[in-house]
Design a protein around this motif. Sequence first.
Motif, PDB file in Angstrom:
ATOM      1  N   THR A  32       9.990  21.255 -18.133  1.00 46.15           N
ATOM      2  CA  THR A  32      10.029  22.362 -17.186  1.00 46.15           C
ATOM      3  C   THR A  32      10.706  21.878 -15.921  1.00 46.15           C
ATOM      4  N   PRO A  33      11.938  22.237 -15.796  1.00 44.09           N
ATOM      5  CA  PRO A  33      12.699  21.708 -14.664  1.00 44.09           C
ATOM      6  C   PRO A  33      12.130  22.155 -13.331  1.00 44.09           C
ATOM      7  N   LYS A  34      12.122  21.258 -12.413  1.00 42.17           N
ATOM      8  CA  LYS A  34      11.704  21.588 -11.057  1.00 42.17           C
ATOM      9  C   LYS A  34      12.799  22.420 -10.392  1.00 42.17           C
ATOM     10  N   PRO A  35      12.396  23.204  -9.434  1.00 41.30           N
ATOM     11  CA  PRO A  35      13.379  24.029  -8.729  1.00 41.30           C
ATOM     12  C   PRO A  35      14.563  23.227  -8.200  1.00 41.30           C
ATOM     13  N   GLU A  36      14.241  22.086  -7.673  1.00 43.15           N
ATOM     14  CA  GLU A  36      15.336  21.251  -7.165  1.00 43.15           C
ATOM     15  C   GLU A  36      16.286  20.860  -8.276  1.00 43.15           C
ATOM     16  N   GLN A  37      15.694  20.598  -9.401  1.00 39.70           N
ATOM     17  CA  GLN A  37      16.520  20.189 -10.533  1.00 39.70           C
ATOM     18  C   GLN A  37      17.418  21.329 -10.997  1.00 39.70           C
ATOM     19  N   VAL A  38      16.817  22.482 -11.041  1.00 42.26           N
ATOM     20  CA  VAL A  38      17.607  23.650 -11.448  1.00 42.26           C
ATOM     21  C   VAL A  38      18.739  23.872 -10.466  1.00 42.26           C
ATOM     22  N   LEU A  39      18.407  23.669  -9.237  1.00 41.18           N
ATOM     23  CA  LEU A  39      19.411  23.853  -8.204  1.00 41.18           C
ATOM     24  C   LEU A  39      20.594  22.939  -8.445  1.00 41.18           C
ATOM     25  N   ILE A  40      20.277  21.713  -8.698  1.00 44.89           N
ATOM     26  CA  ILE A  40      21.332  20.728  -8.940  1.00 44.89           C
ATOM     27  C   ILE A  40      22.142  21.103 -10.167  1.00 44.89           C
ATOM     28  N   LEU A  41      21.434  21.423 -11.205  1.00 43.04           N
ATOM     29  CA  LEU A  41      22.125  21.763 -12.435  1.00 43.04           C
ATOM     30  C   LEU A  41      23.041  22.967 -12.262  1.00 43.04           C
TER      31      LEU A  41
END
Lengths: 201, 201
Positions: A32-41
């Motif tokens: 479950t990607p963290k919001p920050e991770q999603v942002l980066i992706l």
Amino acid sequence: MDIEQTQDGKSSPNSGSNPDHAVVEPVRSRWTPKPEQVLILESIFNSGMVNPPKEETVRIRKLLEKFGAVADANVFYWFQNRRSRSRRRQRQLQAGLAADPGAAAAASCHFGTAVLKEPPSSCSTVTSPSSSTGGFFPSSSYASSCSSSSNASFAGDDSVGDLFTISRHMGFAKSTQNPFECCSSDAPQLQYQPGDCFSSS
Amino acid sequence: MDIEQTQDGKSSPNSGSNPDHAVVEPVRSRWTPKPEQVLILESIFNSGMVNPPKEETVRIRKLLEKFGAVADANVFYWFQNRRSRSRRRQRQLQAGLAADPGAAAAASCHFGTAVLKEPPSSCSTVTSPSSSTGGFFPSSSYASSCSSSSNASFAGDDSVGDLFTISRHMGFAKSTQNPFECCSSDAPQLQYQPGDCFSSS
DNA sequence: GCAAATTAATGATTTATTCAAG
DNA sequence: CTTGAATAAATCATTAATTTGC
């Protein structure tokens, strides 16, 4: 694809008695990607790199890891799904337009959660080029593997900064821009820069 | 993606016209399985394990490594391609059969008239519900191993033996047998045994 | 016999589809 | 419903077989 599942950190940790082999792996939880991770992706994707090669995937994973456990495979899957779903939405939308020009505008955006969004289509059709994906990967992407054995001590770089450097044959869309979300508007761009090839800054 | 190649110099690099004495270590392009390796793989596949899980893939790889460098990814790809191509042959064959035997005279629908060269099938037509047909596999160019060239005495298993143990939730075809190649006859079976689960001899 | 040219096999990549967690 | 994961289908690309002219 290799899909090396290295996932384990995740949210629901431990589960105690399962050292490694997933033989009886009872819980198949998913990342479950963290919001920050999603942002980066998202940022990377929108920057045009829609299909990062392995090398870059690793780099991205390392970057994401600063915000939570994640495996290369997760990154790989993420991009794969992103591409796939972007394309589908686009197709769908287009089909809708072609079939029923009147109702087209209606179906656009009523996604419950505002998190994800598909940018309003304004892209031209982008009939995908005949050469399919082929553009990149001039030759092999395997740089140097000495032997199957294992100890490939990577440089333990911890700095995030240099992670944003890319080799060459990136997964960029062959053309000017990526066919996917060419008109992404509201995504918070983070400017993932591909490194030494183009855009040297 | 990943696929770290572990291919070493193949078997027959140069010949005759290469007075060169220092091997230049050419590009390690793609894995070229040794006949023995193919034999093993075929055997496993035909034994019903058409989609080995990761764990098993590793085991298989270790086994194959006794005959030449190979990576997990290669094994994975091999099975993937094997499944895919088996299925395709099967479909093709079936289509051919359906369209060919003049059954219902009303022939206005000519499928692919192009009859691809599918080897003589001997499987019964088997209009079975799900497990469907059988196949047959290409009279591959391999299978000619244990005669002259390779010295690898296969039977001399000393440490190999225990590699032939499998866990459980195998990639076995859900049904009784694997739908792929139900009637492979001429393949030298090696009896890759799934281990402790069923069929405990 | 041999090697360039052609074809057939098949390893590796990418895309489309599907399943299930959340 | 969204979306991570897994797999099948389609495709690309390289290697081995083979044909062909010398």
